[in-house]
Design a protein around this motif. Structure first.
Motif, short mmCIF file in Angstrom:
data_model
loop_
_atom_site.label_atom_id
_atom_site.label_comp_id
_atom_site.label_asym_id
_atom_site.label_seq_id
_atom_site.Cartn_x
_atom_site.Cartn_y
_atom_site.Cartn_z
N GLN A 111 0.82 -1.20 0.00
CA GLN A 111 0.00 0.00 0.00
C GLN A 111 0.86 1.26 0.00
O GLN A 111 0.57 2.23 -0.70
CB GLN A 111 -0.93 0.00 1.22
CG GLN A 111 -1.98 1.09 1.16
CD GLN A 111 -2.84 1.11 2.40
OE1 GLN A 111 -2.31 1.26 3.51
NE2 GLN A 111 -4.15 0.96 2.24
N ALA A 112 1.95 1.24 0.77
CA ALA A 112 2.85 2.38 0.82
C ALA A 112 3.51 2.62 -0.54
O ALA A 112 3.65 3.76 -0.99
CB ALA A 112 3.91 2.18 1.89
N ARG A 113 3.93 1.55 -1.20
CA ARG A 113 4.54 1.69 -2.52
C ARG A 113 3.55 2.23 -3.54
O ARG A 113 3.91 3.04 -4.41
CB ARG A 113 5.07 0.33 -2.98
CG ARG A 113 6.30 -0.13 -2.20
CD ARG A 113 6.67 -1.55 -2.55
NE ARG A 113 7.93 -1.92 -1.93
CZ ARG A 113 8.37 -3.16 -1.86
NH1 ARG A 113 7.67 -4.14 -2.39
NH2 ARG A 113 9.53 -3.42 -1.29
N PHE A 114 2.30 1.79 -3.43
CA PHE A 114 1.27 2.30 -4.33
C PHE A 114 1.09 3.79 -4.12
O PHE A 114 1.00 4.57 -5.08
CB PHE A 114 -0.05 1.56 -4.06
CG PHE A 114 -1.05 1.63 -5.18
CD1 PHE A 114 -1.30 0.53 -5.97
CD2 PHE A 114 -1.76 2.79 -5.42
CE1 PHE A 114 -2.23 0.58 -7.00
CE2 PHE A 114 -2.69 2.86 -6.44
CZ PHE A 114 -2.93 1.76 -7.25
N SER A 115 1.04 4.22 -2.87
CA SER A 115 0.87 5.63 -2.56
C SER A 115 2.03 6.47 -3.07
O SER A 115 1.84 7.59 -3.59
CB SER A 115 0.73 5.83 -1.05
OG SER A 115 0.60 7.20 -0.73
#
Length: 209
Positions: A111-115
């Motif tokens: 999720q952090a990488r997507f953000s």
């Protein structure tokens, strides 16, 4: 033209702060590229609206995140041997010892990488969202001549039902139609593994010089 209803990202996702731990998908033939992607600049333009929901016949895809930790865990743990042979090509993932905490950390990392727009991991869900059929990953390429790499997996049951081939065909059309890449590698599919591994090794050797 694919008959899709696509919800685009207008605002940044609200995310948990993360330690720099690799997500489960790093257990691939090029883990360094995926692990480093969390700290690299975005590989898509700032004005590109990254898809956050795509609905197709028989499935939908949404970004991986903590709210999907349980159904994602259930999916890959149902297919350990199958995924070790077809996706990670390694016993490192999945394996019997994955804990709930490990599964949650994986989801938080993705999720952090997507953000940060450094890589994009999607769950492939049934239309009702209650079961995960597989996953799709879009991330930068370390191999010259390709600007993106796309990997995917499906559970053993879905593979036996023929869904892997159908998903691959759909994903290639989706990437071509809705993403800003010129040349995309699909290791193990559009590029055989022996060739891809050699290209990755060649680039690593060059970068080490």
């Amino acid at each position: 033209m694919m008959k899709l209803r696509i919800a685009r990202a207008g605002l940044a996702l609200t995310l948990l702060a993360m330690a720099g731990a690799p997500a489960f998908a790093d257990a691939s033939s090029e883990p360094e590229a995926k692990a480093e992607s969390a700290s690299k600049p975005s590989f898509v333009a700032a004005d590109f609206d990254v898809p956050t929901l795509v609905e197709a016949e028989g499935f939908k895809i949404v970004p991986l995140g903590p709210d999907l930790a349980r159904i994602d865990f259930d999916a890959y743990m149902s297919s350990i041997e199958h995924l070790q042979k077809t996706f990670s090509r390694s016993p490192s993932w999945p394996h019997e010892g994955i804990s709930d905490a490990d599964a949650m950390l994986d989801m938080q990392t993705e999720q952090a990488r997507f953000s940060k727009r450094t890589s994009f991991a999607y769950a492939v869900l049934t239309p009702d969202g209650l079961r995960e059929r597989g996953c799709v990953y879009v991330y930068p390429s370390t191999v010259d001549g390709y600007d993106a790499v796309v990997r995917m997996w499906v559970t053993k049951a879905e593979y036996d039902a023929g869904f892997e081939a159908a998903l691959y065909n759909w994903v290639t059309e989706w990437i071509e139609a809705d993403w800003p890449f010129e040349n995309v590698a699909y290791p193990g599919r559009s590029v055989d593994w022996q060739t891809w591994d050699a290209l990755v090794a060649q680039n690593k050797a060059r970068d080490a010089q």
